[in-house]
Design an enzyme around this catalytic site. Sequence first.
Site, short mmCIF file in Angstrom:
data_model
loop_
_atom_site.label_atom_id
_atom_site.label_comp_id
_atom_site.label_asym_id
_atom_site.label_seq_id
_atom_site.Cartn_x
_atom_site.Cartn_y
_atom_site.Cartn_z
N ARG A 161 0.84 -1.21 0.00
CA ARG A 161 0.00 0.00 0.00
C ARG A 161 0.88 1.26 0.00
O ARG A 161 0.98 1.96 -1.00
CB ARG A 161 -0.95 -0.04 1.21
N ASP A 162 1.55 1.53 1.12
CA ASP A 162 2.34 2.77 1.24
C ASP A 162 3.45 2.78 0.21
O ASP A 162 3.83 3.84 -0.32
CB ASP A 162 2.93 2.84 2.66
N HIS A 204 5.85 4.73 12.39
CA HIS A 204 5.73 4.66 10.92
C HIS A 204 6.68 5.73 10.37
O HIS A 204 6.31 6.89 10.21
CB HIS A 204 4.27 4.93 10.54
N HIS A 235 9.13 7.24 7.67
CA HIS A 235 9.70 7.32 6.31
C HIS A 235 11.17 7.69 6.47
O HIS A 235 11.58 8.32 7.45
CB HIS A 235 8.89 8.32 5.48
N CYS A 290 4.28 9.08 0.07
CA CYS A 290 2.88 9.54 -0.06
C CYS A 290 2.81 10.54 -1.20
O CYS A 290 3.51 11.55 -1.19
CB CYS A 290 2.39 10.18 1.24
N ASN A 303 9.08 4.22 2.91
CA ASN A 303 9.03 3.89 4.34
C ASN A 303 10.29 3.12 4.69
O ASN A 303 11.03 2.65 3.82
CB ASN A 303 7.79 3.04 4.61
#
Length: 293
Positions: A13-14, A205, A207, A238, A247
Amino acid sequence: MNKYIKIIEVGPRDGLQNESIETSISWKVELVDHLTATGLKQIEVGSFVSPKRVPQMAGSTKVFDGIKKKNGTSYSALVPNLKGLHLALEARASEVAVFISATEGFSRSNLNCTIAESLATITEIIAVADHAKCPVRGYISCITHCPFDGRVNPLHVASLCERLLDIGCYEISLGDTIGKASADNISTLLDTVCAKISAENLAGHFHDTNDNALANVATSLAFGVQTFDASIAGLGGCPFAPGAPGNLDTGKLVRFLEDKGFDTRINMQMLAKAEAFVSNKINSKNHQPYGRN
Ligand code: HMG
Ligand code: MG
């Protein structure tokens, strides 16, 4: 026995939401199956967001349909609104993740709404998800720095954490969306947040723009945080946060934690296969695994 640290894989996803590569549904399915084989206990398979805004995530239903689910592994979906939740439930996601920004600038850019509107939407999502017995995880973005609004007040993040737990998120993932947080910034933030809520309800989380993510993990571990998000081969970022890079690389995190004596329960051979599968496709410039050179 070594202490277990949970890693949540967010690469599908990310990671993929911000890669400008051609991916097919079957490739994404194969990626998730590779990740399942590593022993990861939670994988964010995709998101149900506007396909006009994030075309890379179109087809998440088919990805959920295609993957081979393993008992004991949770397959989650990111959702911005009730429409996304209904699609995630139809796709039989094991759980969903909602997301909110600590700053108005990023909220507008990412979700096209204010923080207050976002909280109202999340409250609606949780009411329906509860009824469907679907657990809800919460993300807070821009925990220390925002690409639009600058530095962020830790008190504001702490009260958002309390609010999200109150309305029913089981865990809050603290997002350094653009990877600008230093270990000192994270320490100041966690001092404030952990005065209000337990570190057991938090995840990191981070990055990895400035190669600070591992230092931020180390700082969080010292506060008692036991869950971290990571992205296979350091994929992604993002699309609505200028400067957001990938990430924290899952392999880099696993090797770091195991070196420090923590148990991640990840099969390193299978992880290497998953990394190779992604790197072949992406030819990722981020891919410089910790402890390998
Ligand atoms: P909006 O622009 O306000 O407009 O969207 P809307 O609500 O009228 O919807 C626009 C169109 O999208 C409509 O279609 C809707 O039906 C459709 P149209 O009538 O134009 O054909 N739509 C949807 N389609 C599928 N699934 C849905 C859905 N909802 C609406 N769920 C909206 C508001 C929130 C939907 C939009 O701004 C959006 O999708 N934003 C998501 C952005 C995103 O995915 N960002 C990346 C993930 S967050 C992140 O990466 C940060 C994180 O990793 C933590 C960190 O690092 O900090 C989590
Ligand atoms: Mg992110």
